[in-house]
Design a protein around this motif. Structure first.
Motif, PDB file in Angstrom:
ATOM      1  N   VAL A 173     -15.114 -31.457  81.868  1.00  0.00           N
ATOM      2  CA  VAL A 173     -15.014 -32.685  82.653  1.00  0.00           C
ATOM      3  C   VAL A 173     -14.894 -33.905  81.741  1.00  0.00           C
ATOM      4  CG1 VAL A 173     -16.366 -34.206  84.170  1.00  0.00           C
ATOM      5  CG2 VAL A 173     -16.127 -31.797  84.736  1.00  0.00           C
ATOM      6  N   GLY A 174     -15.577 -33.881  80.608  1.00  0.00           N
ATOM      7  CA  GLY A 174     -15.536 -35.008  79.683  1.00  0.00           C
ATOM      8  C   GLY A 174     -14.418 -34.939  78.664  1.00  0.00           C
ATOM      9  N   GLY A 175     -13.613 -33.893  78.726  1.00  0.00           N
ATOM     10  CA  GLY A 175     -12.562 -33.684  77.735  1.00  0.00           C
ATOM     11  C   GLY A 175     -11.223 -34.244  78.153  1.00  0.00           C
ATOM     12  N   PRO A 176     -10.159 -33.803  77.475  1.00  0.00           N
ATOM     13  CA  PRO A 176      -8.813 -34.314  77.763  1.00  0.00           C
ATOM     14  C   PRO A 176      -8.299 -33.863  79.127  1.00  0.00           C
ATOM     15  CG  PRO A 176      -8.710 -32.504  76.188  1.00  0.00           C
ATOM     16  CD  PRO A 176     -10.161 -32.813  76.385  1.00  0.00           C
ATOM     17  N   ASP A 177      -7.294 -34.596  79.624  1.00  0.00           N
ATOM     18  CA  ASP A 177      -6.736 -34.310  80.946  1.00  0.00           C
ATOM     19  C   ASP A 177      -6.092 -32.931  81.035  1.00  0.00           C
ATOM     20  OD1 ASP A 177      -7.577 -36.745  81.837  1.00  0.00           O
ATOM     21  OD2 ASP A 177      -5.630 -37.721  81.610  1.00  0.00           O
ATOM     22  N   ASP A 178      -5.640 -32.412  79.910  1.00  0.00           N
ATOM     23  CA  ASP A 178      -4.991 -31.091  79.919  1.00  0.00           C
ATOM     24  C   ASP A 178      -5.950 -29.982  79.490  1.00  0.00           C
ATOM     25  OD1 ASP A 178      -5.236 -31.787  77.260  1.00  0.00           O
ATOM     26  OD2 ASP A 178      -3.179 -31.234  76.716  1.00  0.00           O
ATOM     27  N   GLY A 179      -7.245 -30.249  79.592  1.00  0.00           N
ATOM     28  CA  GLY A 179      -8.238 -29.262  79.177  1.00  0.00           C
ATOM     29  C   GLY A 179      -8.182 -27.988  80.021  1.00  0.00           C
ATOM     30  N   ASP A 180      -8.531 -26.889  79.385  1.00  0.00           N
ATOM     31  CA  ASP A 180      -8.504 -25.579  80.032  1.00  0.00           C
ATOM     32  C   ASP A 180      -9.940 -25.075  80.162  1.00  0.00           C
ATOM     33  OD1 ASP A 180      -7.755 -22.967  80.891  1.00  0.00           O
ATOM     34  OD2 ASP A 180      -7.778 -22.279  78.803  1.00  0.00           O
ATOM     35  N   LEU A 181     -10.441 -25.023  81.393  1.00  0.00           N
ATOM     36  CA  LEU A 181     -11.831 -24.622  81.598  1.00  0.00           C
ATOM     37  C   LEU A 181     -12.085 -23.209  81.104  1.00  0.00           C
ATOM     38  CD1 LEU A 181     -14.669 -25.153  82.633  1.00  0.00           C
ATOM     39  CD2 LEU A 181     -13.884 -24.542  84.939  1.00  0.00           C
ATOM     40  N   ALA A 182     -11.187 -22.291  81.376  1.00  0.00           N
ATOM     41  CA  ALA A 182     -11.376 -20.910  80.920  1.00  0.00           C
ATOM     42  C   ALA A 182     -11.518 -20.858  79.406  1.00  0.00           C
ATOM     43  CB  ALA A 182     -10.206 -20.038  81.381  1.00  0.00           C
ATOM     44  N   GLY A 183     -10.672 -21.600  78.709  1.00  0.00           N
ATOM     45  CA  GLY A 183     -10.744 -21.634  77.249  1.00  0.00           C
ATOM     46  C   GLY A 183     -12.046 -22.230  76.751  1.00  0.00           C
ATOM     47  N   VAL A 184     -12.495 -23.293  77.409  1.00  0.00           N
ATOM     48  CA  VAL A 184     -13.758 -23.936  77.025  1.00  0.00           C
ATOM     49  C   VAL A 184     -14.923 -22.970  77.215  1.00  0.00           C
ATOM     50  CG1 VAL A 184     -15.386 -25.783  77.613  1.00  0.00           C
ATOM     51  CG2 VAL A 184     -12.945 -26.276  77.475  1.00  0.00           C
ATOM     52  N   LEU A 185     -14.936 -22.241  78.334  1.00  0.00           N
ATOM     53  CA  LEU A 185     -16.035 -21.305  78.588  1.00  0.00           C
ATOM     54  C   LEU A 185     -16.026 -20.156  77.592  1.00  0.00           C
ATOM     55  CD1 LEU A 185     -16.064 -21.146  82.496  1.00  0.00           C
ATOM     56  CD2 LEU A 185     -17.516 -22.514  80.985  1.00  0.00           C
ATOM     57  N   ARG A 186     -14.847 -19.633  77.282  1.00  0.00           N
ATOM     58  CA  ARG A 186     -14.766 -18.538  76.298  1.00  0.00           C
ATOM     59  C   ARG A 186     -15.228 -19.009  74.922  1.00  0.00           C
ATOM     60  NH1 ARG A 186      -9.223 -17.582  78.422  1.00  0.00           N
ATOM     61  NH2 ARG A 186      -9.485 -16.225  80.228  1.00  0.00           N
ATOM     62  N   GLU A 187     -14.799 -20.221  74.565  1.00  0.00           N
ATOM     63  CA  GLU A 187     -15.200 -20.775  73.267  1.00  0.00           C
ATOM     64  C   GLU A 187     -16.710 -20.998  73.218  1.00  0.00           C
ATOM     65  OE1 GLU A 187     -14.590 -24.950  70.850  1.00  0.00           O
ATOM     66  OE2 GLU A 187     -12.915 -24.220  72.079  1.00  0.00           O
ATOM     67  N   SER A 188     -17.275 -21.485  74.301  1.00  0.00           N
ATOM     68  CA  SER A 188     -18.720 -21.716  74.350  1.00  0.00           C
ATOM     69  C   SER A 188     -19.484 -20.406  74.213  1.00  0.00           C
ATOM     70  CB  SER A 188     -19.104 -22.397  75.669  1.00  0.00           C
ATOM     71  OG  SER A 188     -18.518 -23.662  75.765  1.00  0.00           O
ATOM     72  N   LEU A 189     -19.009 -19.374  74.888  1.00  0.00           N
ATOM     73  CA  LEU A 189     -19.669 -18.069  74.803  1.00  0.00           C
ATOM     74  C   LEU A 189     -19.554 -17.502  73.395  1.00  0.00           C
ATOM     75  CD1 LEU A 189     -21.238 -16.206  76.677  1.00  0.00           C
ATOM     76  CD2 LEU A 189     -19.098 -15.043  77.226  1.00  0.00           C
ATOM     77  N   ALA A 190     -18.397 -17.670  72.774  1.00  0.00           N
ATOM     78  CA  ALA A 190     -18.209 -17.195  71.398  1.00  0.00           C
ATOM     79  C   ALA A 190     -19.102 -17.959  70.422  1.00  0.00           C
ATOM     80  CB  ALA A 190     -16.741 -17.340  71.002  1.00  0.00           C
ATOM     81  N   ARG A 191     -19.215 -19.267  70.656  1.00  0.00           N
ATOM     82  CA  ARG A 191     -20.072 -20.081  69.790  1.00  0.00           C
ATOM     83  C   ARG A 191     -21.525 -19.639  69.907  1.00  0.00           C
ATOM     84  NH1 ARG A 191     -19.310 -24.980  71.973  1.00  0.00           N
ATOM     85  NH2 ARG A 191     -17.240 -25.071  71.070  1.00  0.00           N
ATOM     86  N   LEU A 192     -21.936 -19.342  71.135  1.00  0.00           N
ATOM     87  CA  LEU A 192     -23.300 -18.865  71.356  1.00  0.00           C
ATOM     88  C   LEU A 192     -23.520 -17.540  70.635  1.00  0.00           C
ATOM     89  CD1 LEU A 192     -26.036 -19.135  72.789  1.00  0.00           C
ATOM     90  CD2 LEU A 192     -24.997 -17.951  74.727  1.00  0.00           C
ATOM     91  N   GLY A 193     -22.544 -16.626  70.735  1.00  0.00           N
ATOM     92  CA  GLY A 193     -22.658 -15.341  70.054  1.00  0.00           C
ATOM     93  C   GLY A 193     -22.786 -15.508  68.547  1.00  0.00           C
ATOM     94  N   ALA A 194     -22.019 -16.473  67.990  1.00  0.00           N
ATOM     95  CA  ALA A 194     -22.088 -16.716  66.550  1.00  0.00           C
ATOM     96  C   ALA A 194     -23.449 -17.269  66.148  1.00  0.00           C
ATOM     97  CB  ALA A 194     -20.981 -17.682  66.155  1.00  0.00           C
TER      98      ALA A 194
END
Length: 198
Positions: A173-194
């Motif tokens: 919601v706070g990101g760019p207009d062309d942001g991809d929610l699926a990508g953000v969620l996958r990245e967040s989950l990967a970051r958590l795993g790391a």
């Protein structure tokens, strides 16, 4: 949570079947114009071209109009979780549920930004949002148990999944207009795993 914006006309019939969506759109407009606390159900109904009685057929109170679609989101996520491959680890199955959430919510960035600004400005609405998220945790944990996860793992993984959804959604919601929610969620989950592996 509804994920689409709609247009409506004040001259519409008071009995058209899309009155819940019209009420949702009208409420959000008025909340943004004059604030949630100052808005009445009568104002929302009038803006949507329906009666207050029609409002209460769809919503228990003026808070709930902001959460239209919450049950559908829950259904989409739990169905996706239940359908994840049997061989998937619990966190992998929850990732499938997060993909379903992104598909459900990800096309409505403009609406989500407006809705989130109203919720962020009001403690009562923030509390209601947390209650909805807690319900999602309960539902996901139940499906994880049905898939064979024991406690406390089922609840822990469900809590992690919803934490990723909440933080990722806020980032989107706070990101760019062309942001991809699926990508953000996958990245967040990967970051958590790391972080866990450190």
């Amino acid at each position: 949570m509804s994920h689409c914006d709609i247009n409506y006309h004040r001259a519409m019939s008071r009995w058209e079947p899309d009155s819940a969506e019209r009420l949702r759109a009208a409420a959000l407009e008025i909340y943004l114009e004059q604030g949630y606390e100052q808005t009445t159900v009568a104002q929302i109904a009038d803006r949507a071209g329906v009666t207050a009685r029609t409002f209460f057929r769809h919503f228990a109170d003026k808070r709930e109009v902001l959460f239209l679609g919450s049950e559908l989101l829950e259904q989409e996520m739990t169905a996706a979780l239940a359908a994840a491959p049997a061989s998937a680890r619990p966190i992998e199955a929850v990732a499938v549920a997060l993909d379903a959430a992104a598909e459900f919510l990800g096309s409505g960035l403009a609406h989500s930004r407006r809705r989130q600004s109203v919720i962020a400005a009001n403690a009562e609405l923030r509390e209601r949002e947390l209650i909805k998220m807690a319900r999602l945790v309960d539902s996901l944990a139940q499906v994880l148990r049905q898939r064979g996860s024991a406690e406390p793992e089922a609840r822990l993984v469900a809590e992690v999944g919803i934490a990723v959804l909440r933080t990722g959604f806020e980032q989107w919601v706070g990101g760019p207009d062309d942001g991809d929610l699926a990508g953000v969620l996958r990245e967040s989950l990967a970051r958590l795993g790391a972080l866990v592996e450190r």
